[in-house]
Design a protein around this motif. Structure first.
Motif, PDB file in Angstrom:
ATOM      1  N   LYS B 274       0.874  -1.203   0.220  1.00 30.61           N
ATOM      2  CA  LYS B 274      -0.067  -0.044   0.167  1.00 30.61           C
ATOM      3  C   LYS B 274       0.895   1.153   0.218  1.00 30.61           C
ATOM      4  N   LEU B 275       2.010   1.225   0.647  1.00 39.94           N
ATOM      5  CA  LEU B 275       2.922   2.443   0.771  1.00 39.94           C
ATOM      6  C   LEU B 275       3.269   2.712  -0.805  1.00 39.94           C
ATOM      7  N   HIS B 276       3.841   1.595  -1.459  1.00 40.30           N
ATOM      8  CA  HIS B 276       4.232   1.927  -2.980  1.00 40.30           C
ATOM      9  C   HIS B 276       3.233   2.077  -3.848  1.00 40.30           C
ATOM     10  N   GLU B 277       2.076   1.514  -3.524  1.00 39.17           N
ATOM     11  CA  GLU B 277       1.009   2.084  -4.615  1.00 39.17           C
ATOM     12  C   GLU B 277       0.367   3.363  -4.224  1.00 39.17           C
ATOM     13  N   SER B 278       0.416   3.835  -2.925  1.00 35.48           N
ATOM     14  CA  SER B 278       0.184   5.277  -2.859  1.00 35.48           C
ATOM     15  C   SER B 278       1.177   6.082  -3.129  1.00 35.48           C
ATOM     16  N   LYS B 279       2.291   5.874  -3.077  1.00 38.49           N
ATOM     17  CA  LYS B 279       3.299   6.648  -3.790  1.00 38.49           C
ATOM     18  C   LYS B 279       3.200   6.625  -5.314  1.00 38.49           C
ATOM     19  N   ALA B 280       2.895   5.683  -5.912  1.00 37.40           N
ATOM     20  CA  ALA B 280       2.657   5.642  -7.374  1.00 37.40           C
ATOM     21  C   ALA B 280       1.603   6.477  -7.886  1.00 37.40           C
ATOM     22  N   ALA B 281       0.558   6.846  -6.857  1.00 37.93           N
ATOM     23  CA  ALA B 281      -0.586   7.492  -7.012  1.00 37.93           C
ATOM     24  C   ALA B 281      -0.451   8.855  -6.815  1.00 37.93           C
ATOM     25  N   ASN B 282       0.635   9.419  -6.239  1.00 33.61           N
ATOM     26  CA  ASN B 282       1.030  10.636  -5.862  1.00 33.61           C
ATOM     27  C   ASN B 282       0.194  11.109  -4.908  1.00 33.61           C
ATOM     28  N   LEU B 283      -0.124  10.067  -3.891  1.00 33.31           N
ATOM     29  CA  LEU B 283      -0.784  10.617  -2.819  1.00 33.31           C
ATOM     30  C   LEU B 283      -0.207  10.981  -1.492  1.00 33.31           C
ATOM     31  N   PRO B 284      -0.298  12.064  -0.703  1.00 30.50           N
ATOM     32  CA  PRO B 284       0.072  12.264   0.745  1.00 30.50           C
ATOM     33  C   PRO B 284      -0.117  11.040   1.302  1.00 30.50           C
ATOM     34  N   ILE B 285       0.848  10.771   2.187  1.00 27.26           N
ATOM     35  CA  ILE B 285       0.901   9.732   3.186  1.00 27.26           C
ATOM     36  C   ILE B 285       0.946   9.904   4.870  1.00 27.26           C
ATOM     37  N   PHE B 286      -0.412   9.337   5.317  1.00 24.24           N
ATOM     38  CA  PHE B 286      -0.004   9.555   6.787  1.00 24.24           C
ATOM     39  C   PHE B 286       0.241   7.972   7.338  1.00 24.24           C
ATOM     40  N   ALA B 287       1.263   7.931   7.968  1.00 26.12           N
ATOM     41  CA  ALA B 287       1.959   6.534   8.252  1.00 26.12           C
ATOM     42  C   ALA B 287       2.210   6.440   9.609  1.00 26.12           C
ATOM     43  N   GLN B 288       2.095   5.013  10.111  1.00 31.33           N
ATOM     44  CA  GLN B 288       2.886   4.665  11.351  1.00 31.33           C
ATOM     45  C   GLN B 288       4.188   5.007  11.391  1.00 31.33           C
ATOM     46  N   ASN B 289       4.921   5.517  12.520  1.00 31.15           N
ATOM     47  CA  ASN B 289       6.172   5.735  12.569  1.00 31.15           C
ATOM     48  C   ASN B 289       6.783   4.691  12.474  1.00 31.15           C
ATOM     49  N   LEU B 290       7.514   4.123  11.307  1.00 29.74           N
ATOM     50  CA  LEU B 290       8.452   2.785  11.343  1.00 29.74           C
ATOM     51  C   LEU B 290       9.624   3.358  10.402  1.00 29.74           C
ATOM     52  N   PRO B 291      10.683   2.636  10.301  1.00 30.09           N
ATOM     53  CA  PRO B 291      11.882   2.935   9.921  1.00 30.09           C
ATOM     54  C   PRO B 291      11.850   3.121   8.267  1.00 30.09           C
ATOM     55  N   GLU B 292      11.041   2.045   7.712  1.00 24.39           N
ATOM     56  CA  GLU B 292      10.827   2.048   6.167  1.00 24.39           C
ATOM     57  C   GLU B 292      10.015   3.041   5.786  1.00 24.39           C
ATOM     58  N   HIS B 293       8.934   3.402   6.643  1.00 24.97           N
ATOM     59  CA  HIS B 293       8.162   4.500   6.176  1.00 24.97           C
ATOM     60  C   HIS B 293       8.861   5.823   6.393  1.00 24.97           C
ATOM     61  N   LEU B 294       9.617   6.078   7.148  1.00 28.56           N
ATOM     62  CA  LEU B 294      10.722   7.272   7.357  1.00 28.56           C
ATOM     63  C   LEU B 294      11.384   7.512   6.045  1.00 28.56           C
ATOM     64  N   ILE B 295      12.083   6.384   5.624  1.00 25.92           N
ATOM     65  CA  ILE B 295      12.882   6.442   4.304  1.00 25.92           C
ATOM     66  C   ILE B 295      11.992   6.868   3.326  1.00 25.92           C
ATOM     67  N   GLU B 296      10.760   6.179   2.996  1.00 26.71           N
ATOM     68  CA  GLU B 296      10.148   5.897   1.831  1.00 26.71           C
ATOM     69  C   GLU B 296       9.278   7.472   1.548  1.00 26.71           C
ATOM     70  N   LEU B 297       8.961   8.010   2.909  1.00 26.41           N
ATOM     71  CA  LEU B 297       8.253   9.279   2.827  1.00 26.41           C
ATOM     72  C   LEU B 297       8.998  10.391   3.003  1.00 26.41           C
ATOM     73  N   LYS B 298      10.488  10.270   3.140  1.00 28.94           N
ATOM     74  CA  LYS B 298      11.541  11.145   3.251  1.00 28.94           C
ATOM     75  C   LYS B 298      11.000  12.009   4.183  1.00 28.94           C
ATOM     76  N   VAL B 299      10.718  11.635   5.564  1.00 23.79           N
ATOM     77  CA  VAL B 299      10.085  12.756   6.460  1.00 23.79           C
ATOM     78  C   VAL B 299      11.317  13.588   7.192  1.00 23.79           C
ATOM     79  N   ASN B 300      12.542  13.151   7.101  1.00 24.58           N
ATOM     80  CA  ASN B 300      13.436  13.890   7.573  1.00 24.58           C
ATOM     81  C   ASN B 300      14.215  14.762   6.609  1.00 24.58           C
ATOM     82  N   SER B 301      13.693  14.923   5.269  1.00 25.46           N
ATOM     83  CA  SER B 301      14.188  15.711   4.400  1.00 25.46           C
ATOM     84  C   SER B 301      13.316  16.808   4.252  1.00 25.46           C
ATOM     85  N   SER B 302      13.872  17.952   3.408  1.00 27.23           N
ATOM     86  CA  SER B 302      13.079  19.355   3.270  1.00 27.23           C
ATOM     87  C   SER B 302      11.744  19.053   2.004  1.00 27.23           C
ATOM     88  N   GLN B 303      11.649  17.770   1.565  1.00 23.48           N
ATOM     89  CA  GLN B 303      10.784  17.476   0.742  1.00 23.48           C
ATOM     90  C   GLN B 303       9.924  16.213   0.944  1.00 23.48           C
TER      91      GLN B 303
END
Lengths: 89, 357
Positions: B274-303
């Motif tokens: 669901k994470l990759h599917e939502s990313k492919a659909a260009n949807l903003p994602i609200f996720a549980q705080n997990l290591p892989e989610h942090l990487i994929e959502l670039k939470v700690n970046s400026s974008q």
């Protein structure tokens, strides 16, 4: 390099439902056309026809002894014949 | 007092005996169950004599292991690839300590004996296996990216999905169509996926709507969800949509939820479809705080393309969700800097080449 290699994919559930399995088969087809698939089904799962784009040699295994599978086939054929019967309502 | 203690000791003894017996019965049952598969699989391997065996998940490995042990010569020149969809011993629902140890032992021993290459779905799971085998060269990451390719021949039954989209299907009222904020959850509807927490959260925001797209894993959970007290006009459940149609289907939603709860290590390191599917659909994602989610959502970046929160912590969750809702446009805008990746991208084919080397 891999063209003549025989690949056997073993999956623990019905492969139609699992996109990770389908994707791996698709990728493996880039390397070899000689792919067989074994799906280890649960006793209550039904064996479906291959509805995918892959031309695979599919083996479906259920946790039965061979004699039980034969019995199952025998009875399912009988049911089919019974349903074909014109007098069946 | 003495009688009370005597009763307590007796019940403890009875409990221990009961749990011991049920544990033995469970192992015995599994043993017989797998023995039946083993016989047939062996005959298929003898007939085919494969050069490469690609094993999906632990159950297949478990059955193959017995055949391998008793017929070493048969597998003399065979290459093994093990695709670990999850960390089996830490799978949901959490397992008994002894069963976990047995699974871990079997898995590691088979991989070491056969010199198998390992494929997995997330950085975390790959690192878990790298640490186990102290070898980074035999572990490969293949993400569960959505596919544009259809793997099935007959698509007639899903034709309505090609023309329709989730927002059209959800709202009959055209006025609401533009104003409402529609969130989606995609995937299996089952325990520990954070569905109950998500429903509760959405229910407290009258202008937020939720579409749950997936099938129930069992009847018990279906009953549990239907018993929940929520606004059924704002939270609706739809059936499963096939992978190749899904991205287009969900594109019109406003954002996506990925609330997987970290109840096991496998879920903690998960990188759900669901994470990759939502990313492919260009949807903003609200996720549980997990290591892989942090990487994929670039939470700690400026974008960043989404936000994370703790779905167990109800107070913080609401605050974080409100901030997320206020920044939807920013997350959507940040997708301009994101590379949209689908299955069968050149990098994936390259990885397969390395695996088969």
């Amino acid at each position: 390099m891999y063209k003549d290699k025989k690949i056997l994919v073993i999956t623990s559930r019905s492969f139609y439902k699992d996109y990770r399995v389908l994707k791996s088969i698709y990728n493996l087809f880039n390397f070899s056309q000689n792919i067989s698939l074994v799906q280890l089904l649960k006793s209550n799962e039904t064996i479906k026809k291959n509805n995918t784009i892959f031309n695979l040699n599919i083996h479906s295994i259920k946790p039965y002894y061979k004699s039980s599978i034969n019995k199952e086939k025998k009875y399912s054929n009988k049911i089919k014949n019974f349903k074909k019967n014109e007098n069946f309502f | 007092m003495k009688i009370f203690f005597k009763i307590l000791i007796k019940t403890a003894k009875l409990f221990l005996i009961y749990s011991g017996i049920s544990f033995i019965i469970k192992i015995f049952n599994e043993f017989i169950y797998f023995k039946l598969y083993e016989k047939e699989l062996k005959s298929i391997i003898l007939k085919n004599k494969p050069d490469i065996i690609y094993i999906h998940e632990f159950k297949a490995l478990l059955i193959l292991r017995k055949i391998y042990k008793n017929n070493l010569l048969l597998f003399k020149d065979t290459k093994f690839i093990y695709d670990a969809h999850e960390i089996e011993c830490f799978r949901n629902p959490p397992k008994n300590f002894f069963i976990r140890l047995i699974i871990e032992h079997i898995e590691i021993k088979f991989i070491k004996d056969t010199k198998s290459k390992i494929v997995s779905v997330s950085h975390g799971i790959c690192n878990y296996y790298r640490n186990k085998f102290k070898n980074s060269k035999k572990v490969f990451l293949i993400k569960n990216l959505p596919s544009k390719i259809s793997f099935r021949n007959n698509l007639d039954d899903e034709n309505y999905l090609r023309v329709s989209n989730i927002k059209k299907l959800f709202f009959n009222d055209i006025q609401k169509y533009d104003q409402a904020k529609l969130g989606i959850y995609v995937g299996n509807i089952t325990l520990n996926r954070g569905i109950e927490e998500t429903i509760e959260l959405v229910n407290s925001y009258p202008n937020v709507y939720l579409a749950i797209i997936g099938n129930f894993s069992n009847k018990n959970f279906h009953n549990r969800i239907t018993k929940l007290n929520y606004d059924k006009s704002r939270i609706k459940i739809f059936g499963e949509v096939h992978n190749e149609l899904l991205v287009n289907f969900i594109k019109t939603a406003d954002f996506a939820f990925v609330p997987t709860l970290p109840v096991t290590l496998s879920y903690y390191y998960s990188s759900p479809n669901k994470l990759h599917e939502s990313k492919a659909a260009n949807l903003p994602i609200f996720a549980q705080n997990l290591p892989e989610h942090l990487i994929e959502l670039k939470v700690n970046s400026s974008q960043p393309i989404g936000a994370v929160s703790d779905f167990f912590n109800h107070i913080n969750l609401k605050n974080d969700f409100e901030i997320f809702l206020n920044n939807l446009d920013k997350y959507k805008h940040n997708y301009k800097f994101e590379k949209n990746s689908y299955f069968n991208s050149p990098d994936q084919v390259e990885i397969y080449q390395k695996i088969l080397e």
